[in-house]
Design an enzyme around this catalytic site. Sequence first.
Site, PDB file in Angstrom:
ATOM      1  N   HIS A 110       0.810  -1.138   0.030  1.00  0.00           N
ATOM      2  CA  HIS A 110      -0.209  -0.032  -0.203  1.00  0.00           C
ATOM      3  C   HIS A 110       0.925   1.121   0.060  1.00  0.00           C
ATOM      4  O   HIS A 110       1.928   1.248   0.462  1.00  0.00           O
ATOM      5  CB  HIS A 110      -0.924  -0.083   1.304  1.00  0.00           C
ATOM      6  CG  HIS A 110      -2.052   0.978   1.139  1.00  0.00           C
ATOM      7  ND1 HIS A 110      -1.752   2.379   1.363  1.00  0.00           N
ATOM      8  CD2 HIS A 110      -3.229   1.018   0.491  1.00  0.00           C
ATOM      9  CE1 HIS A 110      -3.073   3.051   1.211  1.00  0.00           C
ATOM     10  NE2 HIS A 110      -3.861   2.272   0.678  1.00  0.00           N
ATOM     11  N   GLU A 180      -3.826   2.289  -7.264  1.00  0.00           N
ATOM     12  CA  GLU A 180      -4.187   3.294  -6.340  1.00  0.00           C
ATOM     13  C   GLU A 180      -3.254   4.473  -6.326  1.00  0.00           C
ATOM     14  O   GLU A 180      -2.232   4.629  -6.018  1.00  0.00           O
ATOM     15  CB  GLU A 180      -4.189   2.933  -4.885  1.00  0.00           C
ATOM     16  CG  GLU A 180      -5.068   2.018  -4.407  1.00  0.00           C
ATOM     17  CD  GLU A 180      -5.519   1.668  -3.092  1.00  0.00           C
ATOM     18  OE1 GLU A 180      -6.464   1.966  -2.874  1.00  0.00           O
ATOM     19  OE2 GLU A 180      -4.489   1.861  -2.083  1.00  0.00           O
ATOM     20  N   SER A 226     -10.168   7.727  -3.085  1.00  0.00           N
ATOM     21  CA  SER A 226     -11.410   8.449  -3.151  1.00  0.00           C
ATOM     22  C   SER A 226     -12.731   7.638  -3.805  1.00  0.00           C
ATOM     23  O   SER A 226     -13.510   8.485  -4.331  1.00  0.00           O
ATOM     24  CB  SER A 226     -11.307   9.707  -3.736  1.00  0.00           C
ATOM     25  OG  SER A 226     -10.301  10.387  -2.875  1.00  0.00           O
TER      26      SER A 226
HETATM   27  P1  13P Z   1      -9.687   6.233   0.247  1.00  0.00           P
HETATM   28  O1  13P Z   1     -10.677   5.624  -0.328  1.00  0.00           O
HETATM   29  O2  13P Z   1      -9.882   7.114   1.620  1.00  0.00           O
HETATM   30  O3  13P Z   1      -9.227   7.544  -0.682  1.00  0.00           O
HETATM   31  O4  13P Z   1      -8.279   5.363   0.438  1.00  0.00           O
HETATM   32  C1  13P Z   1      -7.780   4.441  -0.384  1.00  0.00           C
HETATM   33  C2  13P Z   1      -7.277   3.680  -0.031  1.00  0.00           C
HETATM   34  O5  13P Z   1      -5.824   3.768   0.260  1.00  0.00           O
HETATM   35  C3  13P Z   1      -7.632   2.157   0.059  1.00  0.00           C
HETATM   36  O6  13P Z   1      -6.347   1.259   0.270  1.00  0.00           O
END
Ligand code: 13P
Length: 268
Positions: A110, A180, A226
Amino acid sequence: MASMTTTSAGRIPLIAGNWKLNLDHLQAIAFVQKLAWSLKDARLDFNEVEVAVFPPFTDLRSVQTLISADKLPLKFGAQDVSAHASGAYTGEIAAGFLKALDCDFVIIGHSERRTLHDETDAVVNAKTIAAVQSSLVPIICVGETAADLEEHGPSAVPVAQLTAALAGIASGSNVVVAYEPVWAIGSGQAATPEQAEQVAAALRAVVATALGDDAAAATRILYGGSVKSANIAGFMRQPNVDGALVGGASLDIEEFSSIVRFQKHVGV
Ligand code: 13P
Protein backbone atom coordinates in the site's frame (compact mmCIF):
# COMPACT_ATOMS: atom_id res chain seq x y z
CA MET A 1 -20.85 -18.39 -16.59
CA ALA A 2 -20.77 -14.64 -16.92
CA SER A 3 -23.79 -13.15 -15.21
CA MET A 4 -25.13 -9.62 -15.03
CA THR A 5 -22.75 -8.86 -12.22
CA THR A 6 -19.58 -10.53 -13.36
CA THR A 7 -17.45 -8.36 -15.58
CA SER A 8 -17.53 -8.89 -19.32
CA ALA A 9 -14.57 -11.27 -18.92
CA GLY A 10 -16.37 -13.31 -16.25
CA ARG A 11 -14.29 -12.14 -13.32
CA ILE A 12 -16.25 -11.84 -10.08
CA PRO A 13 -16.02 -8.24 -8.85
CA LEU A 14 -14.25 -7.68 -5.54
CA ILE A 15 -15.11 -4.77 -3.25
CA ALA A 16 -12.51 -4.54 -0.50
CA GLY A 17 -12.60 -2.27 2.54
CA ASN A 18 -9.19 -1.23 3.85
CA TRP A 19 -9.88 -0.01 7.38
CA LYS A 20 -6.31 1.21 7.87
CA LEU A 21 -5.67 2.12 11.54
CA ASN A 22 -9.33 2.23 12.58
CA LEU A 23 -11.68 0.08 14.73
CA ASP A 24 -10.44 -2.11 17.57
CA HIS A 25 -11.58 -5.72 17.86
CA LEU A 26 -14.79 -4.90 19.73
CA GLN A 27 -15.72 -2.22 17.24
CA ALA A 28 -14.82 -4.63 14.44
CA ILE A 29 -17.28 -7.26 15.68
CA ALA A 30 -20.13 -4.75 15.82
CA PHE A 31 -19.19 -3.32 12.43
CA VAL A 32 -18.96 -6.65 10.59
CA GLN A 33 -22.24 -7.82 12.10
CA LYS A 34 -24.02 -4.63 11.01
CA LEU A 35 -22.43 -4.74 7.55
CA ALA A 36 -23.62 -8.31 7.02
CA TRP A 37 -27.17 -7.37 8.14
CA SER A 38 -27.19 -4.35 5.88
CA LEU A 39 -26.15 -6.40 2.84
CA LYS A 40 -28.58 -9.18 3.70
CA ASP A 41 -31.42 -6.67 4.10
CA ALA A 42 -30.56 -5.34 0.67
CA ARG A 43 -30.70 -8.91 -0.68
CA LEU A 44 -27.20 -8.77 -2.06
CA ASP A 45 -26.30 -11.88 -4.06
CA PHE A 46 -22.92 -12.77 -2.59
CA ASN A 47 -22.24 -15.14 -5.49
CA GLU A 48 -22.04 -12.13 -7.76
CA VAL A 49 -19.73 -9.86 -5.83
CA GLU A 50 -17.03 -10.67 -3.29
CA VAL A 51 -16.97 -8.43 -0.25
CA ALA A 52 -13.84 -8.35 1.89
CA VAL A 53 -12.77 -6.36 4.93
CA PHE A 54 -9.21 -5.60 6.00
CA PRO A 55 -9.11 -4.85 9.72
CA PRO A 56 -6.00 -4.22 11.84
CA PHE A 57 -4.07 -7.37 12.88
CA THR A 58 -5.48 -7.38 16.42
CA ASP A 59 -9.05 -7.65 15.07
CA LEU A 60 -8.47 -10.62 12.79
CA ARG A 61 -9.17 -13.40 15.29
CA SER A 62 -12.44 -11.76 16.37
CA VAL A 63 -13.52 -11.21 12.77
CA GLN A 64 -12.61 -14.80 11.88
CA THR A 65 -14.62 -16.18 14.81
CA LEU A 66 -17.68 -14.05 14.01
CA ILE A 67 -17.68 -14.84 10.29
CA SER A 68 -17.22 -18.53 10.95
CA ALA A 69 -19.79 -18.81 13.80
CA ASP A 70 -22.48 -16.81 12.00
CA LYS A 71 -21.55 -18.18 8.56
CA LEU A 72 -21.35 -14.66 7.15
CA PRO A 73 -20.65 -14.51 3.41
CA LEU A 74 -17.79 -12.06 3.89
CA LYS A 75 -14.08 -12.49 3.24
CA PHE A 76 -11.28 -10.85 5.13
CA GLY A 77 -7.58 -10.28 5.12
CA ALA A 78 -4.70 -8.36 6.66
CA GLN A 79 -3.28 -4.99 5.67
CA ASP A 80 0.34 -6.14 5.59
CA VAL A 81 2.51 -9.22 6.08
CA SER A 82 6.11 -10.03 6.85
CA ALA A 83 8.40 -11.29 4.12
CA HIS A 84 9.74 -13.78 6.68
CA ALA A 85 8.19 -17.06 7.81
CA SER A 86 9.60 -16.96 11.36
CA GLY A 87 12.59 -15.80 13.38
CA ALA A 88 14.01 -12.74 15.09
CA TYR A 89 11.77 -10.13 13.45
CA THR A 90 10.17 -8.25 16.33
CA GLY A 91 6.73 -6.95 15.51
CA GLU A 92 6.31 -8.88 12.29
CA ILE A 93 3.39 -11.17 11.35
CA ALA A 94 4.03 -14.19 9.11
CA ALA A 95 1.87 -15.15 6.13
CA GLY A 96 1.42 -18.59 7.66
CA PHE A 97 -0.10 -17.02 10.78
CA LEU A 98 -2.62 -15.13 8.63
CA LYS A 99 -3.49 -18.29 6.74
CA ALA A 100 -4.04 -20.06 10.07
CA LEU A 101 -6.63 -17.36 10.87
CA ASP A 102 -8.46 -18.16 7.59
CA CYS A 103 -7.44 -14.91 5.91
CA ASP A 104 -8.20 -15.06 2.20
CA PHE A 105 -6.19 -12.04 1.15
CA VAL A 106 -3.41 -9.75 2.26
CA ILE A 107 -2.80 -6.19 1.10
CA ILE A 108 0.81 -5.68 0.05
CA GLY A 109 2.68 -2.52 -0.88
CA HIS A 110 0.00 0.00 0.00
CA SER A 111 1.29 3.50 -0.73
CA GLU A 112 1.17 4.29 3.00
CA ARG A 113 3.56 1.35 3.61
CA ARG A 114 5.77 2.44 0.73
CA THR A 115 5.89 6.08 1.87
CA LEU A 116 5.68 5.91 5.67
CA HIS A 117 7.56 2.63 6.17
CA ASP A 118 10.06 2.85 3.30
CA GLU A 119 8.84 -0.30 1.58
CA THR A 120 10.80 -0.70 -1.63
CA ASP A 121 9.78 -2.68 -4.70
CA ALA A 122 12.14 -5.44 -3.46
CA VAL A 123 10.31 -5.64 -0.12
CA VAL A 124 6.95 -5.68 -1.88
CA ASN A 125 8.22 -8.52 -4.08
CA ALA A 126 9.47 -10.52 -1.06
CA LYS A 127 6.13 -10.07 0.72
CA THR A 128 4.24 -11.12 -2.41
CA ILE A 129 6.32 -14.29 -2.62
CA ALA A 130 5.69 -14.99 1.08
CA ALA A 131 1.93 -14.54 0.63
CA VAL A 132 1.70 -16.79 -2.42
CA GLN A 133 3.81 -19.48 -0.69
CA SER A 134 1.25 -19.52 2.14
CA SER A 135 -1.69 -19.65 -0.29
CA LEU A 136 -2.87 -16.16 0.57
CA VAL A 137 -4.03 -14.04 -2.33
CA PRO A 138 -1.92 -10.87 -2.36
CA ILE A 139 -3.63 -7.61 -3.22
CA ILE A 140 -0.65 -5.84 -4.73
CA CYS A 141 -0.99 -2.07 -4.56
CA VAL A 142 0.64 0.16 -7.13
CA GLY A 143 0.21 3.80 -8.05
CA GLU A 144 1.91 6.99 -9.06
CA THR A 145 2.32 10.22 -7.13
CA ALA A 146 1.21 13.55 -8.55
CA ALA A 147 4.85 14.27 -9.42
CA ASP A 148 5.19 10.89 -11.17
CA LEU A 149 2.04 11.62 -13.11
CA GLU A 150 3.42 14.92 -14.34
CA GLU A 151 6.84 13.49 -15.15
CA HIS A 152 6.05 10.02 -16.51
CA GLY A 153 2.32 9.95 -17.30
CA PRO A 154 -0.14 7.64 -15.56
CA SER A 155 1.05 4.10 -16.38
CA ALA A 156 4.86 4.06 -16.18
CA VAL A 157 5.29 3.94 -12.40
CA PRO A 158 2.45 1.47 -11.66
CA VAL A 159 3.70 -0.79 -14.47
CA ALA A 160 7.25 -0.74 -13.09
CA GLN A 161 6.01 -1.40 -9.54
CA LEU A 162 3.87 -4.35 -10.61
CA THR A 163 6.62 -5.82 -12.78
CA ALA A 164 8.93 -5.75 -9.76
CA ALA A 165 6.27 -7.17 -7.41
CA LEU A 166 5.62 -10.18 -9.65
CA ALA A 167 9.24 -11.17 -10.22
CA GLY A 168 9.72 -14.83 -9.38
CA ILE A 169 5.99 -15.50 -8.88
CA ALA A 170 4.93 -18.75 -10.55
CA SER A 171 2.96 -18.59 -13.75
CA GLY A 172 -0.77 -19.04 -13.11
CA SER A 173 -0.63 -17.69 -9.53
CA ASN A 174 -3.76 -16.10 -8.11
CA VAL A 175 -3.17 -12.42 -7.38
CA VAL A 176 -5.25 -9.25 -7.20
CA VAL A 177 -3.85 -5.90 -8.29
CA ALA A 178 -5.01 -2.57 -6.87
CA TYR A 179 -4.28 0.56 -8.85
CA GLU A 180 -4.30 3.37 -6.32
CA PRO A 181 -2.96 6.69 -7.59
CA VAL A 182 -1.31 8.25 -4.54
CA TRP A 183 -2.79 11.65 -5.37
CA ALA A 184 -6.30 10.17 -5.25
CA ILE A 185 -5.99 8.47 -1.85
CA GLY A 186 -7.94 10.31 0.83
CA SER A 187 -7.99 13.45 -1.30
CA GLY A 188 -11.60 13.37 -2.42
CA GLN A 189 -10.28 13.63 -5.95
CA ALA A 190 -10.66 10.24 -7.60
CA ALA A 191 -9.13 9.38 -10.96
CA THR A 192 -11.55 9.46 -13.85
CA PRO A 193 -12.90 6.07 -14.94
CA GLU A 194 -11.01 6.51 -18.21
CA GLN A 195 -7.72 7.11 -16.38
CA ALA A 196 -8.31 4.03 -14.24
CA GLU A 197 -9.14 1.94 -17.29
CA GLN A 198 -6.01 3.04 -19.14
CA VAL A 199 -3.73 2.03 -16.27
CA ALA A 200 -5.70 -1.15 -15.48
CA ALA A 201 -5.27 -2.29 -19.10
CA ALA A 202 -1.52 -1.66 -18.88
CA LEU A 203 -1.37 -3.58 -15.58
CA ARG A 204 -3.23 -6.54 -17.09
CA ALA A 205 -0.57 -6.68 -19.79
CA VAL A 206 2.08 -6.86 -17.05
CA VAL A 207 0.25 -9.78 -15.41
CA ALA A 208 0.08 -11.53 -18.81
CA THR A 209 3.84 -11.22 -19.27
CA ALA A 210 4.63 -12.30 -15.71
CA LEU A 211 2.00 -14.97 -15.01
CA GLY A 212 0.60 -15.92 -18.42
CA ASP A 213 -2.48 -15.06 -20.45
CA ASP A 214 -4.91 -17.24 -18.50
CA ALA A 215 -3.85 -15.72 -15.18
CA ALA A 216 -4.12 -12.24 -16.67
CA ALA A 217 -7.66 -12.95 -17.87
CA ALA A 218 -8.61 -14.20 -14.39
CA THR A 219 -6.85 -11.51 -12.32
CA ARG A 220 -9.04 -8.90 -10.64
CA ILE A 221 -7.70 -5.37 -11.05
CA LEU A 222 -9.19 -2.94 -8.54
CA TYR A 223 -9.26 0.83 -8.54
CA GLY A 224 -8.66 2.66 -5.25
CA GLY A 225 -8.56 6.33 -4.29
CA SER A 226 -11.57 8.34 -3.07
CA VAL A 227 -14.08 5.69 -4.15
CA LYS A 228 -17.63 6.56 -3.03
CA SER A 229 -21.12 5.29 -3.82
CA ALA A 230 -21.44 8.31 -6.10
CA ASN A 231 -18.51 7.35 -8.35
CA ILE A 232 -18.25 3.54 -8.15
CA ALA A 233 -20.48 2.92 -11.17
CA GLY A 234 -18.17 4.76 -13.54
CA PHE A 235 -15.24 2.57 -12.53
CA MET A 236 -17.20 -0.66 -12.67
CA ARG A 237 -18.30 0.06 -16.23
CA GLN A 238 -14.67 -0.15 -17.39
CA PRO A 239 -13.71 -3.49 -18.94
CA ASN A 240 -10.43 -3.81 -17.06
CA VAL A 241 -11.63 -2.58 -13.65
CA ASP A 242 -13.00 -5.46 -11.59
CA GLY A 243 -13.65 -3.84 -8.23
CA ALA A 244 -12.46 -1.30 -5.73
CA LEU A 245 -10.15 -0.96 -2.75
CA VAL A 246 -12.01 1.47 -0.54
CA GLY A 247 -10.46 3.39 2.36
CA GLY A 248 -12.45 6.10 4.17
CA ALA A 249 -15.83 5.10 2.73
CA SER A 250 -15.37 1.52 3.93
CA LEU A 251 -15.79 2.73 7.53
CA ASP A 252 -19.33 3.96 6.89
CA ILE A 253 -21.67 0.97 6.76
CA GLU A 254 -24.35 2.66 4.63
CA GLU A 255 -21.81 4.03 2.21
CA PHE A 256 -19.76 0.83 1.93
CA SER A 257 -22.92 -1.23 1.54
CA SER A 258 -24.00 1.09 -1.25
CA ILE A 259 -20.61 0.73 -2.99
CA VAL A 260 -20.89 -3.06 -2.74
CA ARG A 261 -24.30 -2.78 -4.42
CA PHE A 262 -22.74 -0.88 -7.32
CA GLN A 263 -24.88 -2.87 -9.70
CA LYS A 264 -27.82 -0.68 -8.74
CA HIS A 265 -25.95 2.36 -9.95
CA VAL A 266 -24.30 0.78 -12.99
CA GLY A 267 -27.75 0.24 -14.39
CA VAL A 268 -27.01 -2.74 -16.63
P1 13P B 1 -9.61 6.39 0.30
O1 13P B 1 -10.75 5.56 -0.23
O2 13P B 1 -9.86 6.92 1.67
O3 13P B 1 -9.17 7.42 -0.68
O4 13P B 1 -8.37 5.38 0.49
C1 13P B 1 -8.03 4.53 -0.55
C2 13P B 1 -7.06 3.54 -0.03
O5 13P B 1 -5.94 3.88 0.32
C3 13P B 1 -7.50 2.15 0.05
O6 13P B 1 -6.44 1.29 0.27
